[in-house]
Design a protein around this motif. Sequence first.
Motif, PDB file in Angstrom:
ATOM      1  N   ALA A  94      55.664  -6.058  -2.738  1.00  0.00           N
ATOM      2  CA  ALA A  94      54.276  -6.066  -2.721  1.00  0.00           C
ATOM      3  C   ALA A  94      53.897  -7.509  -2.307  1.00  0.00           C
ATOM      4  O   ALA A  94      54.320  -8.362  -3.251  1.00  0.00           O
ATOM      5  CB  ALA A  94      53.343  -5.302  -3.640  1.00  0.00           C
ATOM      6  N   THR A  98      51.694  -4.018   1.064  1.00  0.00           N
ATOM      7  CA  THR A  98      53.005  -3.461   1.004  1.00  0.00           C
ATOM      8  C   THR A  98      53.405  -2.413   2.476  1.00  0.00           C
ATOM      9  O   THR A  98      52.649  -2.236   3.142  1.00  0.00           O
ATOM     10  CB  THR A  98      53.063  -2.503  -0.361  1.00  0.00           C
ATOM     11  OG1 THR A  98      54.492  -2.152  -0.478  1.00  0.00           O
ATOM     12  CG2 THR A  98      51.897  -1.544  -0.067  1.00  0.00           C
ATOM     13  N   LEU A 136      57.598 -10.612   1.609  1.00  0.00           N
ATOM     14  CA  LEU A 136      57.480  -9.253   1.667  1.00  0.00           C
ATOM     15  C   LEU A 136      58.421  -8.681   2.956  1.00  0.00           C
ATOM     16  O   LEU A 136      58.877  -7.605   2.597  1.00  0.00           O
ATOM     17  CB  LEU A 136      56.022  -9.038   1.841  1.00  0.00           C
ATOM     18  CG  LEU A 136      55.579  -7.433   1.821  1.00  0.00           C
ATOM     19  CD1 LEU A 136      55.982  -6.795   0.987  1.00  0.00           C
ATOM     20  CD2 LEU A 136      54.034  -7.375   2.297  1.00  0.00           C
ATOM     21  N   TRP A 161      52.623  -2.069   7.924  1.00  0.00           N
ATOM     22  CA  TRP A 161      52.108  -2.378   6.508  1.00  0.00           C
ATOM     23  C   TRP A 161      50.746  -1.846   6.294  1.00  0.00           C
ATOM     24  O   TRP A 161      50.065  -1.863   7.403  1.00  0.00           O
ATOM     25  CB  TRP A 161      52.023  -3.965   6.535  1.00  0.00           C
ATOM     26  CG  TRP A 161      53.284  -4.532   7.081  1.00  0.00           C
ATOM     27  CD1 TRP A 161      53.609  -5.033   8.221  1.00  0.00           C
ATOM     28  CD2 TRP A 161      54.484  -4.559   6.406  1.00  0.00           C
ATOM     29  NE1 TRP A 161      55.180  -5.460   8.323  1.00  0.00           N
ATOM     30  CE2 TRP A 161      55.606  -5.169   7.073  1.00  0.00           C
ATOM     31  CE3 TRP A 161      54.741  -4.537   4.955  1.00  0.00           C
ATOM     32  CZ2 TRP A 161      56.977  -5.717   6.575  1.00  0.00           C
ATOM     33  CZ3 TRP A 161      56.179  -4.843   4.569  1.00  0.00           C
ATOM     34  CH2 TRP A 161      57.036  -5.399   5.283  1.00  0.00           C
ATOM     35  N   SER A 202      56.518   2.416   1.059  1.00  0.00           N
ATOM     36  CA  SER A 202      56.957   1.811  -0.352  1.00  0.00           C
ATOM     37  C   SER A 202      56.523   2.628  -1.331  1.00  0.00           C
ATOM     38  O   SER A 202      57.130   2.503  -2.446  1.00  0.00           O
ATOM     39  CB  SER A 202      56.227   0.199  -0.513  1.00  0.00           C
ATOM     40  OG  SER A 202      54.852   0.490  -0.666  1.00  0.00           O
TER      41      SER A 202
END
Length: 310
Positions: free
Chosen positions: A210, A149, A203, A231, A153
Amino acid sequence: MKTKTQFATLLCASALTLGLSACSDNQAPSNQQGSENTSGTLNKIKQSGTIVLGYRDSSIPFSYIADNPNQPVGYAHDLQLKVVEAVKQKLNLPDLKIRYNLVTSQNRIPLVSNGTVDLECGSTTNNKERQQQVDFSVGFFQVGSRLLTATNSGIQDFSDLKGKKLVTTAGTTSERYIRQHEKELGIGEIISTKDHAESFLMLQSGRAAAFMMDDILLAGEKSKAKNPQQWHIVGTAPINEIYGCMLRKGDPEFKQVVDDAIKATYSSGEINSMYQKWFQSPIPPKNINLNFAMSDDLKALISTPHDRDQ
C-alpha cells in the motif's frame, strides 16, 4: 582659533566621555525599519526583475510536469501565476520574468527559508512545526491521508497493514505520522522514497502492499497507471490537513500580496472553473479525469479563507 571641524570633533569626544551617543558629520541616524524593508522579497524581485517559483514534478494535479519538461502545470501552479500577476501590478513590472526551481518534499522548506525560492505552491501542508520555519498563504486545499492499494489486496484500512510493507514519500506529514504509529499498527516495513512517483512505482512493482499519502495525490498517481481500475483508495483518514503556498518567514508585505491574489481568485468565482479544470475534467498527460468533487471543507475554506493549520 579652532575651526568648525575641530570644534565638532571636541564635542564628539566630550559626548563619548560622558557616555552619550556618538556623533557623525551631519549624518542622520540610520533607519533600521527602512533597512528591513529593503531585504524583503518584493524588493529582491524588483531588483532582479525575476520571481523564483518553486514547483513539484509529480504532485498531480497541483504542481507537476506533463508534456513540457520545462513548464510545470496544475491547480496550485495556476494559483501561483495569479500571485505573479499581482506582483507585476504591485511593482509596476509588466515584464517580470519567471524562473522555475524544482523542489522536493525534503528540500522545499530550506529552499524557501534561505531565499533560493520566493514562492512555493504545490502540495505542502501547513502545520505548526513548519510555521516555525516559513510562513503560509491562506489555504487552497484540504486533504486526508489514506491508502492506495490494489483492488484485490484485501487492504481496506490501516488496521489491515499488519506484517505488510507500506510505502510513503520522505519528508511528508504522512511519513511522520506512520512512523509514529508503526508499532501499534504492526506494519512489517515502512519504505520512504524521494517523491510520489517513486512511491507509486514501488506499489505497482509489488515491493509494497500500500501507498500512504494525501488522498488527492493518490488519485493523481492512480490516474497515471496503465490500468487505473486496478487500484483504489481506501481507509479512514487519520490526519486531515490544509495546503498553502510557502514564503519566507517574517515578510508581511509579500504575504499580503500573495494572500490578496488568492482571495481575489476565490471572491471572483474563478476558483470554481480552476477546480473544474484540474479535478473534474481530463488532465494531461493521459487525459484522465480524477472525478474528485469539491469537499464541504474546501468550500468552507474558499468562503472564509485563513492561514491556520486547521
